[in-house]
Design an enzyme around this catalytic site. Sequence first.
Site, mmCIF file in Angstrom:
data_model
loop_
_atom_site.group_PDB
_atom_site.id
_atom_site.type_symbol
_atom_site.label_atom_id
_atom_site.label_comp_id
_atom_site.label_asym_id
_atom_site.label_seq_id
_atom_site.Cartn_x
_atom_site.Cartn_y
_atom_site.Cartn_z
ATOM 1 N N ASP A 71 2.765 9.047 -4.374
ATOM 2 C CA ASP A 71 2.561 7.669 -3.930
ATOM 3 C C ASP A 71 2.954 7.594 -2.453
ATOM 4 O O ASP A 71 4.078 7.947 -2.086
ATOM 5 C CB ASP A 71 3.441 6.736 -4.770
ATOM 6 N N ASP B 18 -7.756 0.859 -1.193
ATOM 7 C CA ASP B 18 -7.892 -0.116 -2.278
ATOM 8 C C ASP B 18 -7.530 -1.507 -1.753
ATOM 9 O O ASP B 18 -6.494 -1.675 -1.103
ATOM 10 C CB ASP B 18 -6.956 0.254 -3.440
ATOM 11 N N LYS C 199 -5.203 -9.527 -5.091
ATOM 12 C CA LYS C 199 -4.232 -10.591 -5.416
ATOM 13 C C LYS C 199 -3.122 -10.632 -4.362
ATOM 14 O O LYS C 199 -2.590 -9.583 -3.975
ATOM 15 C CB LYS C 199 -3.609 -10.336 -6.786
ATOM 16 N N GLU D 83 -16.633 9.649 1.081
ATOM 17 C CA GLU D 83 -17.469 9.390 -0.103
ATOM 18 C C GLU D 83 -17.791 7.895 -0.217
ATOM 19 O O GLU D 83 -18.942 7.516 -0.443
ATOM 20 C CB GLU D 83 -16.754 9.847 -1.386
HETATM 21 N N1 SAM Z 1 -10.527 7.646 1.231
HETATM 22 C C1 SAM Z 1 -11.505 7.919 0.187
HETATM 23 C C2 SAM Z 1 -12.892 7.488 0.618
HETATM 24 O O1 SAM Z 1 -13.002 6.762 1.614
HETATM 25 O O2 SAM Z 1 -13.874 7.911 -0.014
HETATM 26 C C3 SAM Z 1 -11.090 7.266 -1.141
HETATM 27 C C4 SAM Z 1 -11.101 5.767 -1.184
HETATM 28 S S1 SAM Z 1 -10.495 5.130 -2.747
HETATM 29 C C5 SAM Z 1 -11.056 3.479 -2.767
HETATM 30 C C6 SAM Z 1 -8.764 4.929 -2.444
HETATM 31 C C7 SAM Z 1 -7.926 6.120 -2.871
HETATM 32 O O3 SAM Z 1 -6.605 5.927 -2.409
HETATM 33 C C8 SAM Z 1 -7.846 6.311 -4.375
HETATM 34 O O4 SAM Z 1 -8.152 7.647 -4.705
HETATM 35 C C9 SAM Z 1 -6.399 5.961 -4.703
HETATM 36 O O5 SAM Z 1 -5.892 6.691 -5.819
HETATM 37 C C10 SAM Z 1 -5.699 6.327 -3.422
HETATM 38 N N2 SAM Z 1 -4.457 5.556 -3.197
HETATM 39 C C11 SAM Z 1 -4.338 4.210 -3.201
HETATM 40 N N3 SAM Z 1 -3.057 3.842 -2.978
HETATM 41 C C12 SAM Z 1 -2.353 5.005 -2.839
HETATM 42 C C13 SAM Z 1 -0.985 5.279 -2.606
HETATM 43 N N4 SAM Z 1 -0.067 4.305 -2.499
HETATM 44 N N5 SAM Z 1 -0.616 6.578 -2.500
HETATM 45 C C14 SAM Z 1 -1.531 7.579 -2.626
HETATM 46 N N6 SAM Z 1 -2.830 7.365 -2.857
HETATM 47 C C15 SAM Z 1 -3.253 6.099 -2.964
#
Ligand code: SAM
Length: 212
Positions: A95, A117, A121, A193
């Site tokens: 994390d 992400d 909310k 992606e």
């Molecule tokens: N960066 C990639 C792209 O643009 O294709 C993935 C985008 S995806 C919407 C967001 C990714 O960030 C997810 O795989 C999620 O698991 C990861 N993620 C979100 N919050 C995170 C955190 N606090 N620590 C590590 N990974 C995180």
Amino acid sequence: MRLRNIPGSREIVAASPSVVREPEKARGRFRELFGNGHPIYIEVGMGKGKFLTTLARQNPDLNYIGIERYTSVLLRALQKIKEDPPPNLLFLCMDAARIEEVFAEGEISRIYLNFSDPWPKDRHARRRLPSAEFLARYDRILEKDGRLEFKTDNRALFDFALEELPKAGWKAELVSYDLHADAELMRGNVATEYEERFASKGNPIYKYIIYR
Ligand code: SAM
């Protein structure tokens, strides 16, 4: 990112030489792990790793670290590099809220956030990777003149991210509301992606580059 539990992903991630186990123990010594003194660039929330894998192959004189929370997602990145893992690319399965436990002050030269992400909310705003809380963490691990680059197709998240900058003492060096329409900015752009998916639907892609 839609999450599917992939059986065996935890074991594969744990056994991969491209994944740093117990990364806290490498704090301040990541250049030693790479075996060179090159700058370290990280992507926080890396997903399936296309962006960082491409950059690592293009720039052998830079080191890259991808941070992803879920083994089922990180597994996809490992599959991409299986045949020919770039020596300048490592992954951390953690994390990102713990990022300061893993990187020492100023250890990182550039930070990428791509299609983070949105956590729509209000009560989850602190979990957004471009929030002031996260900017404070990045502030401590990023070298003095380092830059943070953020791309998204989510207008609400982008507006939020811009509002967070003054609170956290950051300034914008570049703000684009349509990255893909700007030929100069697109030179050298590596699509993620998510970027490929949303840009192909015609969504504008927003980008900032910030410093403090
Ligand atoms: N960066 C990639 C792209 O643009 O294709 C993935 C985008 S995806 C919407 C967001 C990714 O960030 C997810 O795989 C999620 O698991 C990861 N993620 C979100 N919050 C995170 C955190 N606090 N620590 C590590 N990974 C995180």
